[in-house]
Design a protein around this motif. Structure first.
Motif, PDB file in Angstrom:
ATOM      1  N   CYS A   7      48.200  34.264  77.367  1.00  0.00           N
ATOM      2  CA  CYS A   7      48.001  35.272  78.416  1.00  0.00           C
ATOM      3  C   CYS A   7      46.719  36.038  78.114  1.00  0.00           C
ATOM      4  O   CYS A   7      46.678  36.880  77.222  1.00  0.00           O
ATOM      5  CB  CYS A   7      49.194  36.217  78.470  1.00  0.00           C
ATOM      6  SG  CYS A   7      49.018  37.524  79.709  1.00  0.00           S
ATOM      7  N   GLN A  32      58.349  38.168  78.893  1.00  0.00           N
ATOM      8  CA  GLN A  32      57.567  39.131  79.672  1.00  0.00           C
ATOM      9  C   GLN A  32      57.894  40.561  79.254  1.00  0.00           C
ATOM     10  O   GLN A  32      56.999  41.385  79.090  1.00  0.00           O
ATOM     11  CB  GLN A  32      57.841  38.956  81.172  1.00  0.00           C
ATOM     12  CG  GLN A  32      57.256  37.694  81.748  1.00  0.00           C
ATOM     13  CD  GLN A  32      57.580  37.561  83.204  1.00  0.00           C
ATOM     14  OE1 GLN A  32      58.734  37.403  83.581  1.00  0.00           O
ATOM     15  NE2 GLN A  32      56.547  37.642  84.039  1.00  0.00           N
ATOM     16  N   ARG A  36      54.679  41.498  77.555  1.00  0.00           N
ATOM     17  CA  ARG A  36      53.914  41.723  78.790  1.00  0.00           C
ATOM     18  C   ARG A  36      53.152  40.477  79.241  1.00  0.00           C
ATOM     19  O   ARG A  36      52.424  40.511  80.224  1.00  0.00           O
ATOM     20  CB  ARG A  36      52.973  42.926  78.674  1.00  0.00           C
ATOM     21  CG  ARG A  36      53.708  44.237  78.457  1.00  0.00           C
ATOM     22  CD  ARG A  36      52.854  45.472  78.522  1.00  0.00           C
ATOM     23  NE  ARG A  36      51.799  45.480  79.522  1.00  0.00           N
ATOM     24  CZ  ARG A  36      51.945  45.810  80.808  1.00  0.00           C
ATOM     25  NH1 ARG A  36      53.117  46.139  81.256  1.00  0.00           N
ATOM     26  NH2 ARG A  36      50.907  45.816  81.629  1.00  0.00           N
ATOM     27  N   THR A  39      52.757  39.248  83.164  1.00  0.00           N
ATOM     28  CA  THR A  39      53.096  40.360  84.057  1.00  0.00           C
ATOM     29  C   THR A  39      51.907  40.891  84.851  1.00  0.00           C
ATOM     30  O   THR A  39      52.074  41.774  85.678  1.00  0.00           O
ATOM     31  CB  THR A  39      53.731  41.532  83.269  1.00  0.00           C
ATOM     32  OG1 THR A  39      52.787  42.009  82.316  1.00  0.00           O
ATOM     33  CG2 THR A  39      55.011  41.108  82.575  1.00  0.00           C
ATOM     34  N   LEU A  45      52.374  31.862  83.620  1.00  0.00           N
ATOM     35  CA  LEU A  45      53.836  31.728  83.665  1.00  0.00           C
ATOM     36  C   LEU A  45      54.320  30.308  83.424  1.00  0.00           C
ATOM     37  O   LEU A  45      55.315  30.102  82.725  1.00  0.00           O
ATOM     38  CB  LEU A  45      54.388  32.277  84.982  1.00  0.00           C
ATOM     39  CG  LEU A  45      54.374  33.800  85.094  1.00  0.00           C
ATOM     40  CD1 LEU A  45      54.787  34.229  86.490  1.00  0.00           C
ATOM     41  CD2 LEU A  45      55.264  34.424  84.045  1.00  0.00           C
TER      42      LEU A  45
END
Length: 69
Positions: A7, A32, A36, A39, A45
């Motif tokens: 991420c 998540q 985080r 998000t 994802l």
């Protein structure tokens, strides 16, 4: 398993996701909440889903978990 960045928005690595799974996270939603990851923009994802699936596919199965009482 690597330390690649999964991420970018929240600077969460694959290793951080694995660590959360080892602590008891059960799904992407738990990841998540804990990190985080996924998000912000959400592009990672599918990658998080794949890491979660791979993690649980390599874990030993609990024979008691198959009982439906």
């Amino acid at each position: 398993m690597s330390n690649r960045l999964v991420c970018i928005c929240n600077m969460v690595s694959e290793q951080e996701i694995i660590n959360e799974l080892k602590k008891g996270a059960k799904d992407t939603s738990d990841i998540q909440y804990a990190t985080r990851a996924g998000t912000s923009c959400g592009k990672c994802l599918l990658t998080i889903d794949a890491i979660v699936d791979e993690f649980f596919a390599t874990q030993p199965q609990d024979p008691q978990g198959k009982l439906n009482l």
